[in-house]
Write a protein that holds these residues in place. Structure first.
Motif, PDB file in Angstrom:
ATOM      1  N   GLN A 114      -2.481 -10.439  10.167  1.00 34.25           N
ATOM      2  CA  GLN A 114      -1.939  -9.733   8.980  1.00 34.25           C
ATOM      3  C   GLN A 114      -2.682  -8.427   8.764  1.00 34.25           C
ATOM      4  O   GLN A 114      -2.088  -7.374   8.544  1.00 34.25           O
ATOM      5  CB  GLN A 114      -2.141 -10.577   7.721  1.00 34.25           C
ATOM      6  CG  GLN A 114      -1.145 -11.678   7.516  1.00 34.25           C
ATOM      7  CD  GLN A 114      -1.620 -12.634   6.408  1.00 34.25           C
ATOM      8  OE1 GLN A 114      -2.677 -12.465   5.807  1.00 34.25           O
ATOM      9  NE2 GLN A 114      -0.841 -13.668   6.171  1.00 34.25           N
ATOM     10  N   GLN A 115      -4.017  -8.498   8.826  1.00 35.83           N
ATOM     11  CA  GLN A 115      -4.833  -7.321   8.549  1.00 35.83           C
ATOM     12  C   GLN A 115      -4.645  -6.252   9.631  1.00 35.83           C
ATOM     13  O   GLN A 115      -4.656  -5.069   9.361  1.00 35.83           O
ATOM     14  CB  GLN A 115      -6.321  -7.701   8.448  1.00 35.83           C
ATOM     15  CG  GLN A 115      -6.628  -8.620   7.287  1.00 35.83           C
ATOM     16  CD  GLN A 115      -6.329  -7.976   5.935  1.00 35.83           C
ATOM     17  OE1 GLN A 115      -6.565  -6.802   5.725  1.00 35.83           O
ATOM     18  NE2 GLN A 115      -5.784  -8.762   5.022  1.00 35.83           N
ATOM     19  N   GLN A 117      -1.944  -5.639  11.218  1.00 37.60           N
ATOM     20  CA  GLN A 117      -0.678  -4.947  10.912  1.00 37.60           C
ATOM     21  C   GLN A 117      -0.865  -3.951   9.784  1.00 37.60           C
ATOM     22  O   GLN A 117      -0.363  -2.836   9.817  1.00 37.60           O
ATOM     23  CB  GLN A 117       0.354  -5.975  10.489  1.00 37.60           C
ATOM     24  CG  GLN A 117       1.154  -6.469  11.668  1.00 37.60           C
ATOM     25  CD  GLN A 117       2.455  -7.098  11.209  1.00 37.60           C
ATOM     26  OE1 GLN A 117       2.533  -7.604  10.102  1.00 37.60           O
ATOM     27  NE2 GLN A 117       3.458  -7.074  12.071  1.00 37.60           N
ATOM     28  N   LEU A 118      -1.643  -4.387   8.803  1.00 38.27           N
ATOM     29  CA  LEU A 118      -1.869  -3.576   7.614  1.00 38.27           C
ATOM     30  C   LEU A 118      -2.694  -2.341   7.934  1.00 38.27           C
ATOM     31  O   LEU A 118      -2.388  -1.225   7.521  1.00 38.27           O
ATOM     32  CB  LEU A 118      -2.612  -4.441   6.589  1.00 38.27           C
ATOM     33  CG  LEU A 118      -2.516  -4.116   5.138  1.00 38.27           C
ATOM     34  CD1 LEU A 118      -1.103  -4.377   4.656  1.00 38.27           C
ATOM     35  CD2 LEU A 118      -3.474  -5.026   4.359  1.00 38.27           C
ATOM     36  N   ILE A 196      -6.713  -0.837  -0.054  1.00 33.51           N
ATOM     37  CA  ILE A 196      -5.697  -1.802   0.414  1.00 33.51           C
ATOM     38  C   ILE A 196      -5.352  -1.483   1.874  1.00 33.51           C
ATOM     39  O   ILE A 196      -5.313  -2.367   2.732  1.00 33.51           O
ATOM     40  CB  ILE A 196      -4.431  -1.758  -0.470  1.00 33.51           C
ATOM     41  CG1 ILE A 196      -4.765  -2.219  -1.892  1.00 33.51           C
ATOM     42  CG2 ILE A 196      -3.324  -2.619   0.117  1.00 33.51           C
ATOM     43  CD1 ILE A 196      -3.655  -1.999  -2.911  1.00 33.51           C
ATOM     44  N   ARG A 197      -5.144  -0.168   2.139  1.00 34.29           N
ATOM     45  CA  ARG A 197      -4.815   0.216   3.527  1.00 34.29           C
ATOM     46  C   ARG A 197      -5.953  -0.155   4.477  1.00 34.29           C
ATOM     47  O   ARG A 197      -5.727  -0.486   5.625  1.00 34.29           O
ATOM     48  CB  ARG A 197      -4.543   1.728   3.615  1.00 34.29           C
ATOM     49  CG  ARG A 197      -3.209   2.150   3.034  1.00 34.29           C
ATOM     50  CD  ARG A 197      -2.829   3.559   3.492  1.00 34.29           C
ATOM     51  NE  ARG A 197      -3.786   4.571   3.087  1.00 34.29           N
ATOM     52  CZ  ARG A 197      -3.810   5.171   1.889  1.00 34.29           C
ATOM     53  NH1 ARG A 197      -2.909   4.853   0.984  1.00 34.29           N
ATOM     54  NH2 ARG A 197      -4.719   6.080   1.608  1.00 34.29           N
ATOM     55  N   GLY A 199      -7.662  -2.719   4.411  1.00 35.43           N
ATOM     56  CA  GLY A 199      -7.737  -4.173   4.610  1.00 35.43           C
ATOM     57  C   GLY A 199      -8.820  -4.863   3.793  1.00 35.43           C
ATOM     58  O   GLY A 199      -9.304  -5.922   4.185  1.00 35.43           O
ATOM     59  N   GLU A 203      -5.455 -10.222  -1.585  1.00 40.16           N
ATOM     60  CA  GLU A 203      -4.114 -10.112  -2.169  1.00 40.16           C
ATOM     61  C   GLU A 203      -4.137  -8.992  -3.197  1.00 40.16           C
ATOM     62  O   GLU A 203      -5.186  -8.700  -3.776  1.00 40.16           O
ATOM     63  CB  GLU A 203      -3.682 -11.437  -2.820  1.00 40.16           C
ATOM     64  CG  GLU A 203      -4.519 -11.897  -4.018  1.00 40.16           C
ATOM     65  CD  GLU A 203      -4.221 -11.168  -5.308  1.00 40.16           C
ATOM     66  OE1 GLU A 203      -3.080 -10.750  -5.500  1.00 40.16           O
ATOM     67  OE2 GLU A 203      -5.147 -10.993  -6.127  1.00 40.16           O
ATOM     68  N   SER A 240       0.618 -15.046  -2.696  1.00 42.50           N
ATOM     69  CA  SER A 240      -0.033 -14.413  -1.530  1.00 42.50           C
ATOM     70  C   SER A 240      -1.209 -15.242  -1.050  1.00 42.50           C
ATOM     71  O   SER A 240      -1.423 -15.397   0.158  1.00 42.50           O
ATOM     72  CB  SER A 240      -0.555 -13.018  -1.868  1.00 42.50           C
ATOM     73  OG  SER A 240       0.468 -12.225  -2.372  1.00 42.50           O
TER      74      SER A 240
END
Ligand SMILES: Nc1ncnc2c1ncn2[C@@H]1O[C@H](COP(=O)(O)OP(=O)(O)OP(=O)(O)O)[C@@H](O)[C@H]1O
Ligand SMILES: Nc1nc2c(ncn2[C@@H]2O[C@H](COP(=O)(O)O)[C@@H](O)[C@H]2O)c(=O)[nH]1
Length: 399
Positions: A114-115, A117-118, A196-197, A199, A203, A240
């Motif tokens: 997930q991270q 991708q983020l 946030i971008r 990582g 949530e 989340s």
């Protein structure tokens, strides 16, 4: 390290190699997984003690410095590494305290995927291994004004050494008595968006027109202090977390009636009329989602405060684990050791060649009951001492 591929010396069928340069005092272990080689490096030079991770991509012949998430292990004099599955590398730190010597480097877990991708870069995440079945974090949700904060404050006051609050980030303005770093980390939207971008969050959610989020660091700060983490987050956040690898208990707090909720929200006197209206509108949807099956493990009605608090305590006591010792008293891994793995068992052979010396000992790590992963700790380790453990010793270790 230039553009050269790391040399896999030693016992390559176990995919795990330790190299040591006596001059620089640098050491590194290399683990090959698919097309990637993960090199966990360190230095036992006291002045520059460190632990770092690099990734070599065999397809393009390039090194990269991954985004490293989670609390890093403190440097040690040496370590060994062994692949336990295609997602996690077990790192055993030498000469470290018993509660700080087992770590997991996650390279392809759900969270790391997930991270990745983020963030858009290679990502790895550290997770500290802890013995036994430590109690799970607690997620508390419910509409604004229902009394979540009041219940949590009571719990923290009565059990200050048991529970720790996960301090969220928010872009909303502080209320009169709120302290930065205690109630929230108050931040600017553009800074939070960048974090946030990068990582940094487990949530995040837009709630009542502001941004809120639980950082990985906030959860780890509590678990690193040996406390059980409490998260006060909205229903979107709970969803989340439910989808993440943080195994938690999810509790939804309900008001006895919508009128009572409105009364409490107004009497708190912290919001403008417009904000109260917005929060009440959102409460309808939250009550719908919170009370429908699947998301929350428990629902508590906060009518009378003391009754609800007693019910909350009962419920948490139910989830507590019994106090059993999961590791031998003399558990400490010296510089000179070797590691082998079979199925869910890892054998750590300590002492000269792990066999002959009088001080030689073998520890067995049972990984079959592992639970949880980054962000947060990996629980469920069982360590036993002695043997004989009938495993062929031919591993690696600091020499
Ligand atoms: N059982 C209760 N009976 C009466 N009043 C209560 C009860 N529980 C909490 N309150 C009061 O209701 C108000 C809102 O409580 P609190 O701030 O704890 O809500 P909250 O769920 O944390 O809200 P938010 O999500 O907005 O942070 C406070 O003034 C608190 O003192
Ligand atoms: N998803 C998240 N929700 C959070 C977080 N921290 C708090 N909250 C929720 O926001 C509302 C409003 O809080 P307030 O302090 O402005 O009244 C409330 O429901 C909280 O539970 C978070 O990190 N993530």
């Amino acid at each position: 390290m230039g553009e050269e591929a790391p040399e896999l010396i030693g016992n390559t069928d176990r995919n795990s190699v330790l190299g040591y340069d006596p001059e620089s005092k640098d050491y590194s272990s290399s683990i090959a997984i698919g097309d990637k080689i993960y090199v966990v490096g360190g230095s036992d030079d006291d002045a520059n003690a460190s632990i770092s991770v690099k990734v070599f991509d065999k397809l393009n012949g390039k090194w990269s410095n991954p985004t490293v998430l989670g609390t890093k292990p403190t440097p040690s004099k040496g370590h060994s590494a062994i692949l336990i599955n295609k997602e996690q590398i077990l790192i055993i730190k030498s000469d470290s305290s018993p509660d700080d010597c087992i770590w997991f480097l996650e390279v392809d877990t759900q969270f790391v995927k997930q991270q990745r991708q983020l963030v858009g870069t290679e990502v790895v995440a550290w997770s500290k291994g802890i013995t036994g079945d430590a109690p799970k974090p607690i997620v508390i949700s419910g509409p604004s004004g229902v009394g979540k904060g009041t219940l949590i404050a009571k719990l923290m006051k009565e059990y200050p050494t048991t529970f720790g609050f996960s301090v969220s980030h928010t872009t909303r303005a502080p209320r009169e008595k709120e302290v930065n770093g205690v109630h929230y980390h108050f931040t600017e939207r553009n800074i939070m968006e960048k974090d946030i971008r990068d990582g940094k969050f487990l949530e995040t959610a837009a709630v009542h027109g502001n941004l809120y989020g639980t950082s990985i660091e906030a959860v780890e700060a509590v678990t690193n202090a040996g406390k059980r983490c409490i998260l006060d987050i909205d229903v979107q956040g709970a969803r989340s977390v439910r989808a993440s690898s943080l195994e938690a208990i999810f509790i939804f707090i309900c008001p006895p009636s919508f009128e009572e909720l409105e009364k409490r929200l107004r009497s708190r006197g912290t919001e403008t009329e417009e904000q109260v209206q917005k929060r009440l509108r959102n409460a309808k949807a939250e009550l719908d989602q919170g009370t429908s099956p699947g998301l929350f493990d428990h629902i508590l009605v906060n009518g009378d405060l003391e009754t609800c608090y007693e019910n909350l305590k009962k419920l948490l006591a139910l989830e507590e684990c019994t106090d059993v010792s999961y590791q031998p008293d003399n558990f400490k891994v010296p510089l000179c050791h070797s590691v082998t793995k079979k199925d869910h068992k890892v054998l750590i052979h300590c002492g000269n060649n792990g066999l002959e010396s009088e001080t030689a000992r073998t520890f067995m790590l049972d990984l079959s009951l592992l639970k949880g992963s980054a962000p947060g700790r990996t629980r469920g380790l069982y360590i036993s001492a002695g043997g004989p453990f009938t495993e062929n010793v031919n591993g690696m270790g600091q020499v």
